[in-house]
Design an enzyme around this catalytic site. Structure first.
Site, PDB file in Angstrom:
ATOM      1  N   SER A   1       0.855  -1.190   0.000  1.00 51.69           N
ATOM      2  CA  SER A   1       0.000   0.000   0.000  1.00 51.69           C
ATOM      3  C   SER A   1       0.889   1.238   0.000  1.00 51.69           C
ATOM      4  O   SER A   1       2.039   1.182   0.470  1.00 51.69           O
ATOM      5  CB  SER A   1      -0.893   0.001   1.246  1.00 51.69           C
ATOM      6  OG  SER A   1      -1.475   1.275   1.457  1.00 51.69           O
TER       7      SER A   1
ATOM      8  N   TYR B   1      -2.302  -0.789  10.416  1.00 48.29           N
ATOM      9  CA  TYR B   1      -2.263  -1.019   8.968  1.00 48.29           C
ATOM     10  C   TYR B   1      -0.926  -0.572   8.378  1.00 48.29           C
ATOM     11  O   TYR B   1      -0.288  -1.310   7.611  1.00 48.29           O
ATOM     12  CB  TYR B   1      -3.412  -0.277   8.300  1.00 48.29           C
ATOM     13  CG  TYR B   1      -3.519  -0.502   6.812  1.00 48.29           C
ATOM     14  CD1 TYR B   1      -4.076  -1.674   6.313  1.00 48.29           C
ATOM     15  CD2 TYR B   1      -3.081   0.452   5.902  1.00 48.29           C
ATOM     16  CE1 TYR B   1      -4.182  -1.896   4.944  1.00 48.29           C
ATOM     17  CE2 TYR B   1      -3.185   0.251   4.543  1.00 48.29           C
ATOM     18  CZ  TYR B   1      -3.731  -0.921   4.072  1.00 48.29           C
ATOM     19  OH  TYR B   1      -3.829  -1.131   2.716  1.00 48.29           O
TER      20      TYR B   1
END
Length: 259
Positions: A139, A152
């Site tokens: 990501s 995350y």
């Protein structure tokens, strides 16, 4: 003809990647956690392209079992040439509110499970000889912080650094390892219904004005599996519509986004 495994292949980036690889001549192993029907639909689409498809279930919260599932799926295909480590989850909680249970779950699904699965894939590739390709789907938030992203970002940052170590150690076996780091992508994981065109979703905080399409991310993943990408390893390639150019955006509560 190549043989590839794609995890998280029942929808979104994983499904788009599987379909593109089928069109480029790969036989596919399609990993899923809970959406068996979605995996079957993708398998049917792969077979419509004239390629073999097998589905297999795996759960990253049980890393040993997930690794075994990857190895067994590779055996069913008769070997393994490429592994797309795509399965993961998204989660947001302010740092002061994050719980240890949610922290552990996030790292299990987005880091420990992918580690175990990539290790199983790499062991098979090394044992069979002939090299291979591994792509870890990370990501933009592996390097760019986002509000509520403590677990995350930590997991994705770990996955990207793991990519570099894997590339360093696996080069001797002819295996390249790279990461693809998407920005916001219009997928069910991000709450966007399947079939929605990203062009219909306005995103003023992203320079191109919209989120990405799953097939656009899939195209980058597929490139990394091409013969001409053999000299590219240990890299994290960002595909985000210019989001990371906007340095203030990731710190806003409602800004940014991720794959």
């Amino acid at each position: 003809m190549g043989r590839a495994l794609v995890t998280g292949a029942s929808s979104g980036i994983g499904a788009a990647t599987a379909l593109l690889l089928a069109r480029r001549g790969f036989e596919l192993g399609l990993g899923y956690r809970g959406d068996a029907d979605g995996a079957k639909r993708v398998a049917t689409a792969v077979e419509a392209e004239g390629r073999r498809a097998v589905t297999f279930q795996l759960d990253h919260t049980e890393p040993e079992a997930a690794a075994a599932a990857v190895d067994h799926a590779a055996e069913r295909l008769g070997g393994l040439d490429a592994f797309v480590n795509n399965a993961g989850i998204n989660h947001r909680a302010a740092f002061l509110d994050e719980t240890l249970a949610d922290w552990r779950h996030m790292l299990a699904v987005d880091l420990t499970g992918p580690f175990a699965c990539a290790q199983a894939a790499a062991r098979r590739m090394a044992a069979q000889g002939g090299g291979g390709r591994i792509v870890n789907v990370s990501s933009v938030h592996d390097e760019i912080p986002i509000w509520g992203g403590s677990s995350y970002c930590a997991a994705k940052g770990g996955l990207t650094m793991l990519t570099k170590v894997m590339a360093l150690e696996l080069a001797q076996h002819g295996i390249t390892v790279n990461a693809v780091s998407p920005g916001e992508t219009a997928t069910p994981m991000n709450g966007v219904p399947a079939g929605t065109d990203a062009a219909d979703l306005r995103r003023p905080s992203i320079p191109v004005g919209r989120p990405g399409r799953a097939r656009e991310v899939a195209a980058l993943i597929a490139y990394l599996l091409e013969p001409d990408a053999a000299y590219l390893t240990g890299q994290s390639l960002t595909i985000d519509g210019g989001l990371t150019l906007m340095s203030a955006i990731p710190n806003q509560k409602d800004g940014g986004g991720s794959q």
